[in-house]
Design a protein around this motif. Structure first.
Motif, PDB file in Angstrom:
ATOM      1  N   ASP A  77     -94.833  -2.622 -41.167  1.00 16.00           N
ATOM      2  CA  ASP A  77     -95.771  -2.247 -42.224  1.00 16.00           C
ATOM      3  C   ASP A  77     -97.173  -2.730 -41.858  1.00 16.00           C
ATOM      4  OD1 ASP A  77     -96.994  -1.432 -44.573  1.00 16.00           O
ATOM      5  OD2 ASP A  77     -96.136  -3.054 -45.794  1.00 16.00           O
ATOM      6  N   LEU A  78     -97.737  -2.170 -40.799  1.00 14.13           N
ATOM      7  CA  LEU A  78     -99.102  -2.555 -40.406  1.00 14.13           C
ATOM      8  C   LEU A  78    -100.128  -2.245 -41.496  1.00 14.13           C
ATOM      9  CD1 LEU A  78     -99.466  -1.800 -36.578  1.00 14.13           C
ATOM     10  CD2 LEU A  78     -99.272  -4.008 -37.733  1.00 14.13           C
ATOM     11  N   PRO A  79     -99.991  -1.123 -42.241  1.00 10.76           N
ATOM     12  CA  PRO A  79    -100.948  -0.893 -43.333  1.00 10.76           C
ATOM     13  C   PRO A  79    -100.896  -2.005 -44.384  1.00 10.76           C
ATOM     14  CG  PRO A  79     -99.834   1.154 -42.765  1.00 10.76           C
ATOM     15  CD  PRO A  79     -99.125   0.055 -42.025  1.00 10.76           C
ATOM     16  N   GLY A  80     -99.696  -2.435 -44.739  1.00  9.61           N
ATOM     17  CA  GLY A  80     -99.551  -3.519 -45.706  1.00  9.61           C
ATOM     18  C   GLY A  80    -100.092  -4.836 -45.173  1.00  9.61           C
ATOM     19  N   TYR A  81     -99.858  -5.088 -43.890  1.00  7.89           N
ATOM     20  CA  TYR A  81    -100.391  -6.296 -43.246  1.00  7.89           C
ATOM     21  C   TYR A  81    -101.918  -6.309 -43.319  1.00  7.89           C
ATOM     22  CZ  TYR A  81    -101.798  -9.318 -39.331  1.00  7.89           C
ATOM     23  OH  TYR A  81    -102.412 -10.257 -38.543  1.00  7.89           O
ATOM     24  N   ALA A  82    -102.535  -5.179 -43.000  1.00  9.80           N
ATOM     25  CA  ALA A  82    -103.996  -5.091 -43.035  1.00  9.80           C
ATOM     26  C   ALA A  82    -104.517  -5.294 -44.456  1.00  9.80           C
ATOM     27  CB  ALA A  82    -104.459  -3.748 -42.472  1.00  9.80           C
ATOM     28  N   ALA A  83    -103.838  -4.705 -45.439  1.00 15.74           N
ATOM     29  CA  ALA A  83    -104.256  -4.867 -46.840  1.00 15.74           C
ATOM     30  C   ALA A  83    -104.118  -6.330 -47.279  1.00 15.74           C
ATOM     31  CB  ALA A  83    -103.446  -3.956 -47.745  1.00 15.74           C
ATOM     32  N   LYS A  84    -103.041  -7.014 -46.848  1.00 15.14           N
ATOM     33  CA  LYS A  84    -102.877  -8.434 -47.176  1.00 15.14           C
ATOM     34  C   LYS A  84    -104.002  -9.266 -46.564  1.00 15.14           C
ATOM     35  CE  LYS A  84     -98.858 -10.463 -46.945  1.00 15.14           C
ATOM     36  NZ  LYS A  84     -97.495 -10.870 -46.509  1.00 15.14           N
ATOM     37  N   LEU A  85    -104.359  -8.962 -45.328  1.00 19.04           N
ATOM     38  CA  LEU A  85    -105.475  -9.672 -44.698  1.00 19.04           C
ATOM     39  C   LEU A  85    -106.771  -9.433 -45.471  1.00 19.04           C
ATOM     40  CD1 LEU A  85    -104.999  -9.169 -40.850  1.00 19.04           C
ATOM     41  CD2 LEU A  85    -104.977 -11.328 -42.096  1.00 19.04           C
ATOM     42  N   ALA A  86    -107.027  -8.182 -45.835  1.00 20.11           N
ATOM     43  CA  ALA A  86    -108.251  -7.857 -46.583  1.00 20.11           C
ATOM     44  C   ALA A  86    -108.293  -8.629 -47.898  1.00 20.11           C
ATOM     45  CB  ALA A  86    -108.335  -6.355 -46.831  1.00 20.11           C
ATOM     46  N   ARG A  87    -107.154  -8.700 -48.569  1.00 16.70           N
ATOM     47  CA  ARG A  87    -107.068  -9.434 -49.836  1.00 16.70           C
ATOM     48  C   ARG A  87    -107.346 -10.926 -49.592  1.00 16.70           C
ATOM     49  NH1 ARG A  87    -102.931  -7.235 -51.573  1.00 16.70           N
ATOM     50  NH2 ARG A  87    -103.796  -6.092 -53.315  1.00 16.70           N
ATOM     51  N   MET A  88    -106.746 -11.482 -48.541  1.00 10.60           N
ATOM     52  CA  MET A  88    -106.952 -12.890 -48.222  1.00 10.60           C
ATOM     53  C   MET A  88    -108.423 -13.162 -47.922  1.00 10.60           C
ATOM     54  SD  MET A  88    -107.279 -15.496 -45.790  1.00 10.60           S
ATOM     55  CE  MET A  88    -107.217 -14.478 -44.358  1.00 10.60           C
ATOM     56  N   TYR A  89    -109.091 -12.236 -47.217  1.00 12.74           N
ATOM     57  CA  TYR A  89    -110.516 -12.405 -46.918  1.00 12.74           C
ATOM     58  C   TYR A  89    -111.356 -12.396 -48.187  1.00 12.74           C
ATOM     59  CZ  TYR A  89    -109.319 -11.436 -42.017  1.00 12.74           C
ATOM     60  OH  TYR A  89    -108.781 -11.466 -40.761  1.00 12.74           O
ATOM     61  N   ASP A  90    -110.952 -11.613 -49.181  1.00 13.67           N
ATOM     62  CA  ASP A  90    -111.665 -11.603 -50.461  1.00 13.67           C
ATOM     63  C   ASP A  90    -111.459 -12.915 -51.214  1.00 13.67           C
ATOM     64  OD1 ASP A  90    -112.905  -9.155 -50.314  1.00 13.67           O
ATOM     65  OD2 ASP A  90    -111.567  -8.145 -51.728  1.00 13.67           O
ATOM     66  N   VAL A  91    -110.232 -13.402 -51.217  1.00 14.53           N
ATOM     67  CA  VAL A  91    -109.905 -14.625 -51.946  1.00 14.53           C
ATOM     68  C   VAL A  91    -110.505 -15.853 -51.253  1.00 14.53           C
ATOM     69  CG1 VAL A  91    -107.987 -16.123 -52.680  1.00 14.53           C
ATOM     70  CG2 VAL A  91    -107.810 -13.641 -52.938  1.00 14.53           C
ATOM     71  N   HIS A  92    -110.564 -15.802 -49.929  1.00 20.26           N
ATOM     72  CA  HIS A  92    -111.075 -16.934 -49.138  1.00 20.26           C
ATOM     73  C   HIS A  92    -112.207 -16.458 -48.218  1.00 20.26           C
ATOM     74  CE1 HIS A  92    -107.862 -19.564 -50.458  1.00 20.26           C
ATOM     75  NE2 HIS A  92    -107.007 -18.598 -50.195  1.00 20.26           N
ATOM     76  N   PRO A  93    -113.381 -16.156 -48.763  1.00 13.42           N
ATOM     77  CA  PRO A  93    -114.478 -15.645 -47.937  1.00 13.42           C
ATOM     78  C   PRO A  93    -114.923 -16.631 -46.859  1.00 13.42           C
ATOM     79  CG  PRO A  93    -115.260 -16.184 -50.139  1.00 13.42           C
ATOM     80  CD  PRO A  93    -113.771 -16.305 -50.165  1.00 13.42           C
ATOM     81  N   GLU A  94    -114.607 -17.906 -47.049  1.00 13.45           N
ATOM     82  CA  GLU A  94    -114.980 -18.905 -46.046  1.00 13.45           C
ATOM     83  C   GLU A  94    -114.281 -18.665 -44.709  1.00 13.45           C
ATOM     84  OE1 GLU A  94    -111.382 -20.589 -48.181  1.00 13.45           O
ATOM     85  OE2 GLU A  94    -113.171 -19.486 -48.773  1.00 13.45           O
TER      86      GLU A  94
END
Length: 186
Positions: A76-93
């Motif tokens: 599920d590479l699309p889901g993996y990418a979406a999880k990363l994007a979400r993590m980047y939003d939650v942790h912009p640092e």
């Protein structure tokens, strides 16, 4: 009163993360880090050796957190990418620190865990390609790079980006859709 060395070290890391994310290595000040951590500069030098080593420790902790919190899923590479994007939003640092890591003068210190984790992801993609689960149009490392950059797309948008950005959930779906199209999924 006995001080808890692990707690002091963690407070220093937490304060340094905020300082380095905001100011980079060159702009960060150990006196601000120490004050924020309710510690002193001597403790920074005692635990880490200096500002550059403290940055390396902070960067290493971010890499470890990223590897543990968002493992790759080649099914599920699309889901993996979406999880990363979400993590980047939650942790912009995370992205800010990665950018500072690349921008600072000289060669950035290579993080062994990041190299190992990236190599493991490339190997998993290569195996998925060999098994027919993923297309072979892109070499495994290139496919991983494209997925990672698509996940970071919105974190890199300039403030002058035309129009309003879509809301967070729509951005994650756009990232997932882009990866779906990249690997030819319906």
């Amino acid at each position: 009163m006995i001080r808890d060395a692990d707690a002091t070290r963690q407070r220093l890391l937490d304060a340094a993360l905020a300082e380095f994310a905001e100011h980079g290595i060159a702009g960060a000040r150990v006196d601000r880090i120490a004050a924020q951590a309710n510690s002193n500069k001597a403790q920074i030098y005692h635990y880490f050796g200096g500002k550059a080593q403290l940055f390396d420790a902070v960067y290493g902790s971010i890499v470890r957190r990223l590897v543990e919190s968002t493992p790759i899923d080649v099914h599920d590479l699309p889901g993996y990418a979406a999880k990363l994007a979400r993590m980047y939003d939650v942790h912009p640092e995370v992205m800010r620190l990665a950018v500072w890591h690349r921008l600072e003068p000289g060669e950035p210190e290579v993080n062994a865990l990041a190299v190992e984790a990236t190599g493991r992801k490339v190997d998993l993609i290569a195996q998925a390609q060999a098994d027919g689960l993923l297309p072979k149009r892109f070499p495994p490392a290139v496919l991983l790079g494209l997925v990672l950059h698509l996940a970071a797309t919105w974190t890199e948008a300039n403030p002058e980006f035309p129009g309003e950005l879509p809301d967070a959930e729509a951005r994650y779906e756009y990232v997932a859709e882009a990866v779906r199209r990249l690997i030819d999924l319906p």
